[in-house]
Motif scaffolding. Sequence first.
Motif, PDB file in Angstrom:
ATOM      1  N   PHE A 117      42.585  44.516  42.046  1.00 18.80           N
ATOM      2  CA  PHE A 117      42.451  45.934  42.347  1.00 18.80           C
ATOM      3  C   PHE A 117      41.222  46.216  43.202  1.00 18.80           C
ATOM      4  CE2 PHE A 117      40.433  49.975  41.224  1.00 18.80           C
ATOM      5  CZ  PHE A 117      41.450  50.881  41.469  1.00 18.80           C
ATOM      6  N   ALA A 118      40.091  45.574  42.887  1.00 20.17           N
ATOM      7  CA  ALA A 118      38.843  45.862  43.595  1.00 20.17           C
ATOM      8  C   ALA A 118      38.973  45.600  45.091  1.00 20.17           C
ATOM      9  CB  ALA A 118      37.697  45.034  43.015  1.00 20.17           C
ATOM     10  N   ALA A 119      39.688  44.539  45.443  1.00 23.52           N
ATOM     11  CA  ALA A 119      39.854  44.213  46.854  1.00 23.52           C
ATOM     12  C   ALA A 119      40.781  45.199  47.564  1.00 23.52           C
ATOM     13  CB  ALA A 119      40.401  42.797  47.002  1.00 23.52           C
ATOM     14  N   ILE A 175      46.308  52.104  41.226  1.00 23.12           N
ATOM     15  CA  ILE A 175      45.937  52.504  39.862  1.00 23.12           C
ATOM     16  C   ILE A 175      45.515  51.286  39.051  1.00 23.12           C
ATOM     17  CG2 ILE A 175      46.727  53.572  37.708  1.00 23.12           C
ATOM     18  CD1 ILE A 175      48.753  55.166  39.340  1.00 23.12           C
ATOM     19  N   LEU A 176      44.407  51.434  38.334  1.00 25.83           N
ATOM     20  CA  LEU A 176      43.970  50.438  37.361  1.00 25.83           C
ATOM     21  C   LEU A 176      43.724  51.129  36.033  1.00 25.83           C
ATOM     22  CD1 LEU A 176      42.966  47.527  36.667  1.00 25.83           C
ATOM     23  CD2 LEU A 176      40.663  48.337  37.219  1.00 25.83           C
ATOM     24  N   ILE A 177      44.339  50.615  34.981  1.00 26.95           N
ATOM     25  CA  ILE A 177      44.097  51.069  33.608  1.00 26.95           C
ATOM     26  C   ILE A 177      43.417  49.921  32.872  1.00 26.95           C
ATOM     27  CG2 ILE A 177      45.147  51.983  31.505  1.00 26.95           C
ATOM     28  CD1 ILE A 177      47.653  52.593  33.229  1.00 26.95           C
ATOM     29  N   VAL A 178      42.302  50.198  32.215  1.00 31.11           N
ATOM     30  CA  VAL A 178      41.560  49.116  31.559  1.00 31.11           C
ATOM     31  C   VAL A 178      40.818  49.659  30.342  1.00 31.11           C
ATOM     32  CG1 VAL A 178      39.570  49.444  33.099  1.00 31.11           C
ATOM     33  CG2 VAL A 178      39.879  47.265  31.917  1.00 31.11           C
ATOM     34  N   GLY A 179      40.695  48.844  29.308  1.00 33.36           N
ATOM     35  CA  GLY A 179      39.918  49.221  28.145  1.00 33.36           C
ATOM     36  C   GLY A 179      38.434  49.020  28.388  1.00 33.36           C
ATOM     37  N   TYR A 210      45.990  46.970  33.104  1.00 34.59           N
ATOM     38  CA  TYR A 210      47.283  47.128  33.772  1.00 34.59           C
ATOM     39  C   TYR A 210      47.005  47.638  35.186  1.00 34.59           C
ATOM     40  CZ  TYR A 210      49.116  46.870  29.041  1.00 34.59           C
ATOM     41  OH  TYR A 210      49.397  46.462  27.763  1.00 34.59           O
ATOM     42  N   ARG A 211      47.668  47.021  36.146  1.00 33.12           N
ATOM     43  CA  ARG A 211      47.516  47.460  37.531  1.00 33.12           C
ATOM     44  C   ARG A 211      48.851  47.937  38.072  1.00 33.12           C
ATOM     45  NH1 ARG A 211      46.316  43.986  43.056  1.00 33.12           N
ATOM     46  NH2 ARG A 211      46.291  45.820  44.439  1.00 33.12           N
ATOM     47  N   LEU A 212      48.834  49.097  38.706  1.00 32.40           N
ATOM     48  CA  LEU A 212      50.012  49.628  39.385  1.00 32.40           C
ATOM     49  C   LEU A 212      49.722  49.602  40.889  1.00 32.40           C
ATOM     50  CD1 LEU A 212      50.310  50.724  36.432  1.00 32.40           C
ATOM     51  CD2 LEU A 212      51.509  52.687  37.423  1.00 32.40           C
TER      52      LEU A 212
END
Length: 471
Positions: free
Chosen positions: A195-197, A423-427, A450-452
Amino acid sequence: MSAIAGVAAEISQGAAPLVRFARANARLIAGGLLIPNLLSLLTMTSLVDIGLPPRTEAILLYASVAALARSVPFALIVPLFVVVLGFDIVRTLSLMFGVAPVEFLAAIDRAQRIQFFASPLYAALIIAIAITSVAALSCLRRRAALAGASVPALFVLTAGFAALDFVGNVSPHYHFGATMGRDQPVRSAADVSGFAAAAGADGRNVLVVMVESLGFLRDPAARAKVAAPLYDPAVTGDYAVTAGHAGYFGSTTSGEMRELCNTRMFYQDYVATDTSGCLPNRLARRGYVTVAVHGFAGGMFEREQWYPTIGFDRALFGDDLIRTTGRACGGAFRGACDADLAPLIAAASRAPAAGDKPRFIYWLTLNSHVPVAPAEAAADFHCGDDGGEFGRVDVCRMAELWRDVFDVTARLARDPAMGRPEILIVGDHAPPLWSKRGRAQFEPGRVAWYRLQPRDAAGARIGQSAIEADD
């Protein structure tokens, strides 16, 4: 008869010192060992499912204060006991919640924002600490009553109790505090997922959702139940969905530093350095408008001060959000309801005119903060008294609140105003549950992500992956 009476009197006189000795030892052991450590004592039984980190230092310090009570005025014993109690509380909670002691102390001035008595668990703990402290000090009040007690016997029993406490309560779940990860390499979910890239590379909107206490559930079926909205065909038709887990150390602010700034430094220390590498600052240099959303007070952990430093143009906190939604949720940490925030986040992402700047939205969720309030989730997993499919009521209630967040994120992914964002979902960290069995449902030191990835983005993966480990 007079002879018998005389013998009885001699026995009574001889027994009196033994009785006084026994009473003195009972008071010393009760006041210096049993009462101050009652909660740890309960963790060694099957009566209650309580999990605490080992309290070796505190156990020995309480005994030391009790030993001093034999010769030191009670007026000095009280402040000494209070100091040990303060150390015990700070150290125990620091290990429970993965918070560095300095971070814990930094938040004390904001503690008035936390409604401790709104949580039955916190209320019971506060009352129990008050009662046991008064009871322990009552046992140590009279020096004369303690004069004949055996200090060596007290410390032998204390050493044995401390050893049992350590063996019974040591757990890998307490090994991921903020101070323990300072020398560990950072492998954030943003990096591991790719995601970061991708964030900001093609000028589309970007959304990061950091989910309070979203640890990595060991049961795949439980994970699937929570994340189901992401795998709805209406979402997967537009996005490639990948998922996995990443390592964490520390509490929520540590999670924010990990994912937004790729560092394990304490946030107060980091924001005093060069923050140009933080994701909000990087995207701002690419022309993004950057917005942070959090349902609690901005003063907690000084977010209203350091969010601008790492690159946020604007921040919406609890009071701002509740004025719009008209509803509050949560127990001790009461603020905006996560389930209500989809329209506000979409509005923050909506460009007011053609050709306007893209948006980076960062949403830090709130309602799954331990201990969670019951019956507030929109999702219903039929938790009942046994936790339903999750086996623990506290875990099941948290899972319902996580599901609400995934529902909101899935709606945002489909909202035309968002323009198919990355989108990135992370705890942030695993849930700091007070239950041993509850903690055992999560992989130690892991958070879920989770990455979308939009399917029309350059290099988008086709299909959806299985759970992928980061190591």
